[in-house]
Design an enzyme around this catalytic site. Structure first.
Site, PDB file in Angstrom:
ATOM      1  N   THR A 140      -2.031  57.008 142.572  1.00 11.99           N
ATOM      2  CA  THR A 140      -0.982  58.002 142.277  1.00 11.99           C
ATOM      3  C   THR A 140      -1.574  59.371 141.943  1.00 11.99           C
ATOM      4  O   THR A 140      -2.606  59.468 141.275  1.00 11.99           O
ATOM      5  CB  THR A 140      -0.162  57.516 141.066  1.00 11.99           C
ATOM      6  OG1 THR A 140       0.285  56.204 141.336  1.00 11.99           O
ATOM      7  CG2 THR A 140       1.018  58.420 140.777  1.00 11.99           C
ATOM      8  N   GLY A 179      -4.720  53.594 134.801  1.00 10.51           N
ATOM      9  CA  GLY A 179      -4.998  52.620 133.740  1.00 10.51           C
ATOM     10  C   GLY A 179      -6.489  52.351 133.619  1.00 10.51           C
ATOM     11  O   GLY A 179      -7.205  52.287 134.618  1.00 10.51           O
ATOM     12  N   GLU A 422       3.445  50.204 140.195  1.00  7.87           N
ATOM     13  CA  GLU A 422       3.204  49.361 141.387  1.00  7.87           C
ATOM     14  C   GLU A 422       4.407  49.368 142.317  1.00  7.87           C
ATOM     15  O   GLU A 422       4.777  48.354 142.909  1.00  7.87           O
ATOM     16  CB  GLU A 422       2.829  47.951 140.974  1.00  7.87           C
ATOM     17  CG  GLU A 422       1.420  47.952 140.410  1.00  7.87           C
ATOM     18  CD  GLU A 422       0.796  46.592 140.361  1.00  7.87           C
ATOM     19  OE1 GLU A 422       0.918  45.876 141.363  1.00  7.87           O
ATOM     20  OE2 GLU A 422       0.188  46.284 139.328  1.00  7.87           O
TER      21      GLU A 422
HETATM   22  C1  LIG Z   1       2.170  53.449 132.407  1.00  8.73           C
HETATM   23  C2  LIG Z   1       1.853  53.716 133.835  1.00  8.73           C
HETATM   24  C3  LIG Z   1       0.714  53.167 134.379  1.00  8.73           C
HETATM   25  C4  LIG Z   1       0.364  53.447 135.701  1.00  8.73           C
HETATM   26  N1  LIG Z   1      -0.823  52.981 136.193  1.00  8.73           N
HETATM   27  C5  LIG Z   1      -1.230  53.402 137.413  1.00  8.73           C
HETATM   28  C6  LIG Z   1      -2.542  53.095 137.881  1.00  8.73           C
HETATM   29  O1  LIG Z   1      -3.323  52.412 137.207  1.00  8.73           O
HETATM   30  N2  LIG Z   1      -2.909  53.555 139.098  1.00  8.73           N
HETATM   31  C7  LIG Z   1      -2.082  54.299 139.877  1.00  8.73           C
HETATM   32  O2  LIG Z   1      -2.474  54.672 140.966  1.00  8.73           O
HETATM   33  N3  LIG Z   1      -0.830  54.616 139.458  1.00  8.73           N
HETATM   34  C8  LIG Z   1      -0.391  54.204 138.256  1.00  8.73           C
HETATM   35  N4  LIG Z   1       0.858  54.537 137.808  1.00  8.73           N
HETATM   36  C9  LIG Z   1       1.716  55.347 138.656  1.00  8.73           C
HETATM   37  C10 LIG Z   1       2.925  54.613 139.187  1.00  8.73           C
HETATM   38  O3  LIG Z   1       2.547  53.707 140.182  1.00  8.73           O
HETATM   39  C11 LIG Z   1       3.938  55.666 139.654  1.00  8.73           C
HETATM   40  O4  LIG Z   1       4.483  56.233 138.486  1.00  8.73           O
HETATM   41  C12 LIG Z   1       5.013  55.096 140.527  1.00  8.73           C
HETATM   42  O5  LIG Z   1       4.499  54.759 141.784  1.00  8.73           O
HETATM   43  C13 LIG Z   1       6.181  56.065 140.707  1.00  8.73           C
HETATM   44  O6  LIG Z   1       5.734  57.317 141.097  1.00  8.73           O
HETATM   45  P1  LIG Z   1       6.236  58.641 140.317  1.00  8.73           P
HETATM   46  O7  LIG Z   1       6.036  58.436 138.874  1.00  8.73           O
HETATM   47  O8  LIG Z   1       5.617  59.798 140.958  1.00  8.73           O
HETATM   48  O9  LIG Z   1       7.808  58.657 140.552  1.00  8.73           O
HETATM   49  P2  LIG Z   1       8.591  59.329 141.802  1.00  8.73           P
HETATM   50  O10 LIG Z   1       8.053  58.777 143.056  1.00  8.73           O
HETATM   51  O11 LIG Z   1       8.595  60.792 141.645  1.00  8.73           O
HETATM   52  O12 LIG Z   1      10.035  58.758 141.518  1.00  8.73           O
HETATM   53  C14 LIG Z   1      10.951  59.398 140.588  1.00  8.73           C
HETATM   54  C15 LIG Z   1      12.381  58.964 140.950  1.00  8.73           C
HETATM   55  O13 LIG Z   1      12.666  59.332 142.309  1.00  8.73           O
HETATM   56  C16 LIG Z   1      13.187  58.216 143.002  1.00  8.73           C
HETATM   57  N5  LIG Z   1      12.695  58.205 144.399  1.00  8.73           N
HETATM   58  C17 LIG Z   1      11.462  58.518 144.856  1.00  8.73           C
HETATM   59  N6  LIG Z   1      11.387  58.314 146.181  1.00  8.73           N
HETATM   60  C18 LIG Z   1      12.587  57.825 146.555  1.00  8.73           C
HETATM   61  C19 LIG Z   1      13.134  57.375 147.783  1.00  8.73           C
HETATM   62  N7  LIG Z   1      12.427  57.378 148.918  1.00  8.73           N
HETATM   63  N8  LIG Z   1      14.399  56.915 147.801  1.00  8.73           N
HETATM   64  C20 LIG Z   1      15.132  56.889 146.660  1.00  8.73           C
HETATM   65  N9  LIG Z   1      14.674  57.301 145.477  1.00  8.73           N
HETATM   66  C21 LIG Z   1      13.417  57.752 145.419  1.00  8.73           C
HETATM   67  C22 LIG Z   1      12.662  56.997 142.277  1.00  8.73           C
HETATM   68  O14 LIG Z   1      13.562  55.899 142.427  1.00  8.73           O
HETATM   69  C23 LIG Z   1      12.606  57.464 140.839  1.00  8.73           C
HETATM   70  O15 LIG Z   1      13.851  57.222 140.254  1.00  8.73           O
HETATM   71  C24 LIG Z   1       1.228  54.239 136.500  1.00  8.73           C
HETATM   72  C25 LIG Z   1       2.396  54.753 135.945  1.00  8.73           C
HETATM   73  C26 LIG Z   1       2.703  54.522 134.630  1.00  8.73           C
HETATM   74  C27 LIG Z   1       3.956  55.137 134.067  1.00  8.73           C
END
Ligand SMILES: Cc1cc2nc3c(=O)[nH]c(=O)nc-3n(C[C@H](O)[C@H](O)[C@H](O)COP(=O)(O)OP(=O)(O)OC[C@H]3O[C@@H](n4cnc5c(N)ncnc54)[C@H](O)[C@@H]3O)c2cc1C
Length: 649
Positions: A140, A179, A422
């Site tokens: 991410t 993480g 994930e």
């Molecule tokens: C505590 C924590 C630990 C994590 N650990 C890791 C890690 O170790 N390694 C790593 O790589 N990542 C990690 N992540 C990242 C995590 O995988 C991402 O937060 C997740 O993939 C969502 O991406 P985003 O936060 O950018 O949300 P976004 O993609 O911006 O989504 C925000 C909103 O938009 C909506 N949305 C987005 N795209 C669409 C679509 N096509 N259709 C409809 N709705 C949509 C979603 O439903 C959501 O409601 C972690 C996140 C957290 C919070």
């Protein structure tokens, strides 16, 4: 304490395969001082240190060491099923430790073992089993979470040095939320590969982050993301790379490699298919989220069900107050979740079995889109179900459930993020539907005429069933009725989605995104309908295997309850589509109430047979150390003796 390793036939059945391994983990957790208590006033650093210590302990257990070594070998029978069983118990012992174990072994380990060569696995993963280092998974970015294809981190090959240069070109390219970022030594970093100026799409690289003494690798910056809603023991951070140089061998080379003189090669020509293959290889890891959610649900239900059987409020005039479980709303709120977690237990086992079988046969998961969709759907359904379940558990335990010492608040905060990481759940549901659409199209394409006939006949028989079911209201207590109802909903949603998309795309051929987006509500409904149907089917099929009559009868009631609850949730839709008449719908509501009532006492047995060690439950309101609690008779070997003593009081 006496609850360690209940050996009832139901507990064994719920454990399934590899119950010996699970018993060993239960024993290890129960005897390890690190897991015997929870403090809620630790600082962030203390929390992280405790989690790190717990993780080291877990990684050092002989069974887990062996499991890590097996992970490196291919074709280990039942590897995933066994790993998930272990992971669920570690999560039950401590969610942060379970999540960190998931990061190190599932995500980092998954990347190395599924995207790397044999040599790379030996070099970058085997030492984890010897506690030499741990890893992280950096996919991410600040600018791209769900849309992973859009990541901006660069990996440029320099033939003169035979090195890749890993670089964060802008703020949006910073790796976020990673993480184990504050403690791990290596990161599996996804970056856009460019060789001789030609873009080859995202690939995964092993990048050193810090040495064993904590000194950062040149060019790497790590920023602590500090406080979160939960999972305080997990250190999440931001990674920034300033022209970090890594050897050519650090590109995980299963799906793409670069020769010393800079020639790119890959077994998959299309960049898009190549990236899909990389993501598909990570499917088993995603199933881990389902067991993490199940661990949280089981703990919440153990606590809420036991408390509901000991706490008394109100009652008939001049009589003892009744146990709160006797209130209709109480059992109506808890029992469907108990049924759902049983359904998830069997469905997850089914999915893990399919993946294990595919890997054992040496198949790549990229060709099993069905499996990717199943796992994506299970991830979304189980994690949402967990959020709803824990909220009910919290409310059903009143003010006591709000107290940290009773565990539910921390479980809620720790597992809330499961719906996001994930793979965001809404995005996961779209993975499910893309596969359902592909299957539908294949059915029509493979034989357009028979495909059309099949579609027409199922459509016609659906309408016939609509009117037929309206009068046979007495059938709702039959599991087949419920299975048919769920299949009907799935089929109708699938057919109507195809028709809607088709008409939208016909009007504007270049605007698939807009067409899909305007159907997203329909898409998510279909995906959930699909996964609901699968969970009920797998629950029903699993029960067929249960040889003990009483357990069979008990599970059958819960299975019927799961199906009834799923149809009840969607009764408005069924009424809209005239699949249910108002009378049938009322009958389903009555059936739901009756079933919840009929299992409320047996629920005590079921939660005991989850066989979660007492040291993992801890909540005083679950009365783990209270032998007078009635539920104790289900789990404690000395129960008859205690019962005798109590009867004298
Ligand atoms: C505590 C924590 C630990 C994590 N650990 C890791 C890690 O170790 N390694 C790593 O790589 N990542 C990690 N992540 C990242 C995590 O995988 C991402 O937060 C997740 O993939 C969502 O991406 P985003 O936060 O950018 O949300 P976004 O993609 O911006 O989504 C925000 C909103 O938009 C909506 N949305 C987005 N795209 C669409 C679509 N096509 N259709 C409809 N709705 C949509 C979603 O439903 C959501 O409601 C972690 C996140 C957290 C919070």
């Amino acid at each position: 304490m006496a609850e360690l390793d209940s050996t009832s036939s139901l507990a064994r059945f719920l454990d399934g395969e590899f119950c010996e391994a699970k018993s060993e983990i239960r024993r290890e957790i129960s005897r390890c001082a690190l897991f015997q208590s929870n403090s809620y006033d630790l600082t962030l650093d203390q929390n992280r240190d405790l989690t790190a210590e717990r993780l080291s302990h877990v990684l050092g257990l002989p069974l887990i060491k062996k499991q890590l070594k097996d992970q490196v070998k291919e074709g280990q029978r039942g590897f995933l099923t066994k790993s998930l069983g272990i992971a669920e118990l570690v999560c039950a012992a401590d969610m942060a430790t379970g999540v960190k174990l998931g990061v190190v072994c599932g995500l980092y380990g998954g990347a190395i073992n599924n995207l790397g060569s044999g040599e790379q696995k030996t070099k970058w993963y085997l030492p984890v089993s010897e506690l030499e280092f741990t890893g992280m998974f950096a996919m991410t970015e600040r600018g791209h979470g769900s849309n992973v294809r859009g990541i901006l981190t660069e990996a440029r090959y320099e033939p003169s040095m035979q090195e890749f240069v890993i670089h964060t070109p802008c703020e949006d390219a910073q790796k976020m939320y990673i993480g184990n970022a504050m403690k791990g030594q290596y990161a599996a970093v996804f970056a856009q590969l460019s060789v001789n100026g030609e873009a080859q799409g995202p690939h995964c690289f092993v990048v050193p982050v810090r040495d064993p003494h904590g000194v950062l690798h040149p060019g790497v910056t790590v920023i602590d993301m500090k406080h979160k809603e939960g999972l305080h023991g997990v250190d999440n951070g931001i990674l920034i790379f300033d022209n970090v140089r890594i050897p050519r061998e650090n590109l995980l080379s299963k799906f793409g490699n670069v020769s010393a003189d800079g020639l790119y090669s890959s077994p998959i020509q299309s960049k898009s298919s190549r990236f899909n293959a990389m993501l598909a290889a990570l499917t088993p890891t995603r199933l881990g989220l389902t067991v993490q959610a199940m661990a949280a649900m089981k703990l919440g239900l153990i606590i809420a069900v036991r408390y509901s059987h000991s706490r008394r409020q109100f009652g008939p005039k001049d009589q003892d107050e009744v146990k709160i479980i006797e209130h209709q709303t109480q059992y109506l709120r808890l029992m469907p979740h108990l049924a759902a977690v049983l359904a998830l237990t069997f469905t997850t086992r089914y999915a893990a079995g399919l993946i294990d079988a595919a890997l054992y046969r040496g198949e790549d998961l990229q060709s099993s889109r069905f499996l990717q969709a199943l796992v994506a759907g299970l991830k979304a359904y189980s994690t949402w179900e967990n959020v709803a379940c824990l909220q009910e558990c919290r409310e059903c335990t009143g003010g006591m459930g709000f107290m940290m010492e009773n565990r539910i608040p921390a479980l809620k905060c720790d597992s809330d993020v499961f719906v996001t990481f994930e793979g965001d759940n809404v995005v996961m549901l779209q993975v499910v539907v893309r596969e359902l659409m592909t299957q539908y199209a294949k059915q029509l394409l493979s034989s357009p005429v028979s495909g059309l006939i099949r579609t027409w006949t199922s459509s016609a028989s659906d309408s016939l069933r609509t009117s037929f079911l309206g009068i046979t209201v007495d059938k709702v207590g039959d599991l087949r009725f419920l299975l048919k109802a769920l299949s009907y909903r799935e089929r109708v949603l699938q057919r109507s989605l195809v028709a809607r998309l088709h008409s939208k795309v016909e009007k504007n051929k270049d605007e698939f995104f807009g067409a899909w987006n305007s159907c997203l509500h329909h898409v998510t409904g279909l995906a959930l309908a699909h996964i609901h149907r699968v969970t009920l089917e797998q629950f029903a099929l699993a029960i067929e295997e249960c040889q003990v009559k009483d357990d069979h009868a008990l599970l059958s009631k819960f299975c019927l309850l799961h199906g009834t609850s799923l149809v009840y949730q969607e009764r408005a839709w069924y009424l809209e589509h005239k699949y249910l008449t108002p009378a049938t719908s009322r009958k389903i509501r009555t059936q739901l109430l009756d079933l919840c009532k009929s299992v409320k006492d047996e629920a005590l047995k079921v939660v005991s047979d989850f066989n979660i060690p007492a040291c993992c439950i801890q909540a005083p309101i679950a009365g783990v150390s209270n032998p007078r609690a009635e539920w104790a008779f289900y789990s404690q070997p000395e129960a008859p003796a205690v019962q005798k003593t109590l009867s004298k009081l």
